[in-house]
Enzyme design. Structure first.
Site, PDB file in Angstrom:
ATOM      1  N   LYS A  98       0.834  -1.196   0.000  1.00  0.00           N
ATOM      2  CA  LYS A  98       0.000   0.000   0.000  1.00  0.00           C
ATOM      3  C   LYS A  98       0.872   1.250   0.000  1.00  0.00           C
ATOM      4  O   LYS A  98       1.882   1.304   0.715  1.00  0.00           O
ATOM      5  CB  LYS A  98      -0.908  -0.036   1.238  1.00  0.00           C
ATOM      6  CG  LYS A  98      -1.926   1.084   1.356  1.00  0.00           C
ATOM      7  CD  LYS A  98      -2.799   0.848   2.594  1.00  0.00           C
ATOM      8  CE  LYS A  98      -3.897   1.880   2.758  1.00  0.00           C
ATOM      9  NZ  LYS A  98      -4.747   1.578   3.939  1.00  0.00           N
ATOM     10  N   SER A 149      -9.310   1.689   2.903  1.00  0.00           N
ATOM     11  CA  SER A 149      -8.436   2.448   2.031  1.00  0.00           C
ATOM     12  C   SER A 149      -7.368   1.603   1.352  1.00  0.00           C
ATOM     13  O   SER A 149      -6.616   2.102   0.510  1.00  0.00           O
ATOM     14  CB  SER A 149      -7.767   3.570   2.835  1.00  0.00           C
ATOM     15  OG  SER A 149      -6.982   3.023   3.898  1.00  0.00           O
ATOM     16  N   SER A 151      -9.909  -0.793   7.188  1.00  0.00           N
ATOM     17  CA  SER A 151      -9.376  -0.685   5.827  1.00  0.00           C
ATOM     18  C   SER A 151      -8.728  -1.942   5.279  1.00  0.00           C
ATOM     19  O   SER A 151      -8.302  -1.969   4.132  1.00  0.00           O
ATOM     20  CB  SER A 151      -8.380   0.474   5.745  1.00  0.00           C
ATOM     21  OG  SER A 151      -9.054   1.707   5.871  1.00  0.00           O
TER      22      SER A 151
END
Length: 383
Positions: A29, A106, A130
């Site tokens: 990420k 996210s 997330s």
């Protein structure tokens, strides 16, 4: 590697060493530092105002040392402040399980890359859900680790007293291998009992309850009937409000100076949440933190003997990609009511693929006591 699902903000290869994850690949990420690359955190203004990283963050270094090969950096919602996976600047990664639907965020790129088979492991982060929610949306395994169990140095902080490391895989065996490689227990004793939080189950759509029922029944066959409990004695709305306020106040404490100085171009929803965060007063924050302490005490009491809470990860399948902002926010707030137990109490939570509703996956979650990752994985193995 061809990125067929808009999962990656930057594709490159860094070979891992020799270890327990040799032969596996991962995506990181884009809030984790990778040496020589700018950590963009889902926003062009953030990328513009921050230099390239001078070293790998510890979690990336750990995966590389364990033998996994890094295939690039994956998309994130802006500054990780969303749960749906849309990014006004970089687009929305594709949910391969049902391309009509949002992938969740996210950690949107990491889950999309795993679901599409582009990588074996998707490194994400989980503050309010997330990792757990995207795992449910895309029909993969997702683990949020115990708060503080895995170091977050070299990662963009969001709300540090809530932030945790997490990851996605397509199967339980890879999930257990990754968890062990990260220094956590890849297996453990089965829990003495299951707890069924009726107030959290009430947030789920009836179709979701029906879809995950066979998986719940299989777990009960291994451990015994789940014991109904009410976890939020103050009411789940009270828990949700405390989570929303405490997290937002901490987000503004972390990023408010940068937001005020740079005035970044935020997409829909993100700008509104930062505006809300900026207006939280000290008394309001103090009351929310006091409630968080009550939630932590309640969770510790419920799970003192190693019990595991079982509940749907999400109210339902992912919203459709063309849903408007009010629809997405309503879903997000309902989901946070189900997700905030682990968030408040810093607990590990494993989302297990458990069914399909109207063509979209839904997951069943196992929430254990602090440092109970091994027990959750062993319980899931009974499936």
């Amino acid at each position: 590697m061809e990125d067929t699902v808009n999962a990656f903000v930057d594709v490159f290869t860094i070979e891992g060493g020799s270890g327990p994850l040799s032969g596996l690949t991962f995506g990181a990420k884009d809030l984790y530092d990778v040496e020589g690359h700018v950590t963009g955190c889902g926003n062009p203004d953030w990328a513009r105002t921050h230099p390239a990283a001078t070293a790998h963050c510890p979690v990336v270094a750990t995966l590389l040392a364990a033998g996994a090969t890094l295939m690039g950096k994956t998309h994130t919602d802006e500054l990780a402040y969303s749960l749906m996976g849309a990014n006004a600047h970089y687009g929305t990664p594709t949910n391969s399980a049902d391309p009509r639907r949002m992938p969740g965020g996210s950690s949107s790129g990491s889950v999309a890359a795993v679901a599409a088979g582009l990588v074996d492991i998707g490194l994400g982060s989980d503050t309010g859900g997330s990792v757990r929610l995207p795992a449910s949306f895309c029909g993969v395994w997702g683990l949020r680790t115990t708060h503080g169990a895995v170091p977050l140095e070299g990662a963009m902080p969001m709300a540090p007293s809530f932030d945790t490391v997490g990851w996605f895989t397509r199967d339980l065996a890879t999930m257990a291998r990754t968890t062990a490689a990260m220094g956590l227990a890849g297996e453990g004793p089965l829990p003495p009992r299951l707890l069924l939080p009726v107030d959290l189950w009430a947030q789920a759509m009836p179709a979701t309850v029906d879809a995950v029922a066979p998986t719940l029944a299989a777990l009960e066959a291994a451990v015994g009937p789940a014991v109904p409990v009410v976890v939020a004695e103050e009411g789940i709305d009270t828990w949700f409000d405390a989570f929303r306020i405490a997290q937002a106040a901490e987000v503004w404490e972390t990023h408010g100076a940068w937001v005020s100085a740079v005035k970044p171009n935020f997409g829909p929803g993100i700008a509104d949440r930062f505006a809300m965060a900026s207006a939280i007063g000290s008394d309001e924050r103090a009351a929310a933190l006091a409630m968080r302490e009550k939630v932590r005490a309640r969770a510790a009491a419920l799970l003192a003997d190693g019990a595991v809470v079982v509940l749907p990860t999400s109210p339902g399948p992912a919203p459709f990609r063309d849903a408007d902002e009010p629809t997405l926010n309503a879903f997000r707030n309902r989901a946070l009511r189900m997700l905030c137990l682990a968030g408040h109490a810093g607990l590990p939570q494993l989302s297990v693929p458990a069914g399909v509703v109207e063509g979209g996956p839904v997951g069943l979650s196992l929430v254990g006591p602090r440092h109970g990752e091994g027990s959750l994985l062993s319980l899931a193995a009974t499936l």
